[in-house]
Design an enzyme around this catalytic site. Structure first.
Site, short mmCIF file in Angstrom:
data_model
loop_
_atom_site.label_atom_id
_atom_site.label_comp_id
_atom_site.label_asym_id
_atom_site.label_seq_id
_atom_site.Cartn_x
_atom_site.Cartn_y
_atom_site.Cartn_z
CG ASN A 120 -2.28 0.54 0.93
OD1 ASN A 120 -2.75 0.47 -0.19
ND2 ASN A 120 -2.91 1.09 1.93
CG ASP A 177 -4.53 -5.27 6.80
OD1 ASP A 177 -5.20 -4.86 7.75
OD2 ASP A 177 -3.30 -5.42 6.85
#
Length: 549
Positions: A422, A457
């Protein structure tokens, strides 16, 4: 000069060079010797003191009230010590600390008193100033609504303010000298000990939310800021803690969030208005029905969307409310009629009343309802059930499991190695990875299982099982699946792994919230355990919030 006279002269002359305030007084209260410091204090020469009675130097009142009793006590064979204020030769009030010892020497005929005095004015004034400063500091600390405490290097409470006393519902005398193990549950005490150690090792202030359970069973969420206290570089530091109980504050935030979710999820178009009819807020259903709201809803007036069938109103206060509600028809800009309900919400201070308008439109009701249902219960990125749907199904599954006497397993799945992706490639790439992961995870579960995304996540799976071993088999399957290369452009050889916590019903918890909480704790322990991808709650041995990845 005889030997005795020489000895007397020698003793007296020695004192004439001593800067401290030293004197010798005989049993008749007559000065027989005085030091240089003693004479200087009174602004006299030594010979102006020696041979004179004590009351002549100090004054009869001071002698009778302060000095005589000490001299008599010493002459009777006891040591004496006293402090008193008196002016020096410049008229300055000074505090004298005087120590009396029995004197048996050549300067007096028989016994006498050796007086050693010290001017302690500066020390006394400094102590008084320090006490005032400490009193002021204590007043400030005790007036602070946040609770404050200090622990030594062994975790023993050394000090706390009134707010901390009220929070623990016990006086400081019962707190000082104790450790968290004596005040809290074993799990909470161990968790706080770990947090304290992190502060001491980093030698920096750290802020955390801490869930603690006290020995009386109370469970509280604390917003804590802790700082190391470095008293000695060779010793472990102590700890300063500043915190507040945010349990009810967070509950209020959750309730407000829930109210907002209800407002947004309501299938009927809903507007919140001022008394004058200005639109404050509009829910998703209203924005679907009235396109004018999609740009600047807070700059619109109700009359920009709808009109009362009767004469226009200057204020919503003019409506006739029954038990706080008005029901009637409104016309939109296209001439269509809508059945509406307006509820009057009174402000506590009598000012700033609000009005909530609900619109019923049978023609579009079903379409809006289906759209909002998807938004309310589905994760917008992956299409998986969201937190709300998970809790709904988890509560239903618990009720079913209780009736049918079978087991449930909750798997809390937290991705590893996702944050670097990310950070390096951006959120768009991160979203693509999450969608891919969600699709892979779906393949690891049965159609009867529930796989949900909590956000970020984090994923949670709900399974019906017959024995705990089935949950561990599924956890291994998930770990093997996620360890495979992603196969996404730019990330062909990259992979992510997972840390999984497993909690069982009814063994570990009896409610949906507690079951998810226990699975979260087990996941945290798995993340900290090298070489172990999943862990059951029973193995975790701790009941503490987890750190973020």
């Amino acid at each position: 000069m005889s030997k005795q006279e020489k000895k007397l002269h020698r003793e007296a002359s020695i004192l004439e060079h001593v800067d401290d305030m030293v004197s010798v007084v005989d049993s008749q209260y007559i000065y027989r010797a005085a030091s240089l410091g003693y004479a200087q204090f009174f602004g006299l020469a030594t010979e102006e003191i020696v041979g004179k009675p004590v009351w002549e130097i100090h004054g009869k009142t001071v002698f009778e009230d302060c000095i005589k009793a000490g001299l008599d006590k010493t002459l009777a064979g006891e040591k004496a010590r006293l402090q008193f204020w008196r002016p020096n030769h410049r008229g300055e009030m000074r505090c004298i600390d005087s120590k009396h010892d029995l004197y048996r020497g050549e300067l007096t005929q028989g016994i006498g008193v050796a007086v050693v005095g010290r001017d302690i004015t500066d020390t006394v004034l400094a102590q008084e100033a320090l006490k005032k400063e400490q009193d002021l500091l204590n007043t400030i600390i005790n007036a602070v609504s946040d609770f404050i405490f200090i622990k030594d290097s062994q975790g023993v409470y050394q000090r706390c303010n009134k707010s901390f006393e009220r929070f623990l519902d016990m006086p400081a005398a019962e707190i000082i000298g104790k450790t968290d193990h004596q005040l809290m549950s074993p799990a909470s005490a161990e968790y706080i000990l770990n947090k304290d150690q992190a502060v001491k090792q980093s030698l920096q202030g750290i802020r955390n939310d801490e869930w603690v359970t006290y020995k009386d069973g109370r469970r509280r969420l604390l917003d804590m800021y802790k700082l190391p206290i470095l008293a000695d570089a060779d010793k472990d530091p102590g700890l300063l803690g500043i915190g507040r109980n945010v349990t009810y504050e967070r509950e209020a935030e959750d309730n407000l969030l829930l109210s907002t979710l209800v407002f947004d999820a309501t299938p009927d178009p809903c507007l919140i208005l001022t008394t004058e009819g200005k639109i404050i807020s509009a829910n998703a259903a209203a924005q679907l029905q009235f396109t004018e709201l999609n740009n600047t809803p807070c700059q619109l007036h109700l009359s920009d969307l709808l009109q009362f069938t009767a004469e226009p109103l200057q204020s919503l206060e003019q409506l006739e409310y029954k038990q706080g509600n008005w029901c009637g028809e409104l016309t939109d800009l296209h001439g269509h009629l809508h059945f509406a309900t307006i509820s009057h919400l009174q402000a506590r201070d009598g000012k700033g009343d609000k009005y909530v308008l609900f619109i019923r439109d049978e023609a579009t009701q079903q379409q809006i309802s289906e759209t909002l249902k998807l938004q309310a219960y589905q994760d917008s990125l992956t299409g998986l059930p969201n937190r709300r749907m998970l809790f709904s199904r988890l509560n239903s599954a618990i009720a079913r499991a209780e009736r049918q006497q079978h087991l449930l397993a909750v798997l809390y799945i937290d991705l590893n190695k996702f944050k670097p992706i990310n950070d390096e490639l951006g959120h768009f790439a991160g979203d693509e990875v999450l969608v891919t992961i969600a699709q892979r995870l779906e393949g690891c579960f049965r159609a009867t299982d529930t796989l949900a995304r909590l956000g970020g996540d984090e994923f949670v799976a709900l399974l019906d099982i017959n024995e705990p071993n089935q949950a561990s088999q599924v956890a291994e399957k998930v770990c093997n699946c996620l360890n495979q290369p992603l196969g996404i452009k730019g990330l062909e050889q990259r992979s992510v792994s997972a840390s999984i916590g497993i909690a069982l019903f009814p063994e570990n918890a009896g409610s949906a919230e507690e079951l998810l909480h226990k699975a979260d704790q087990a996941m945290y322990q798995a993340k900290r355990s090298a070489g172990q991808n999943y862990r059951f709650y029973a193995e975790s041995g701790a009941d503490s919030p987890r750190d973020t990845d």
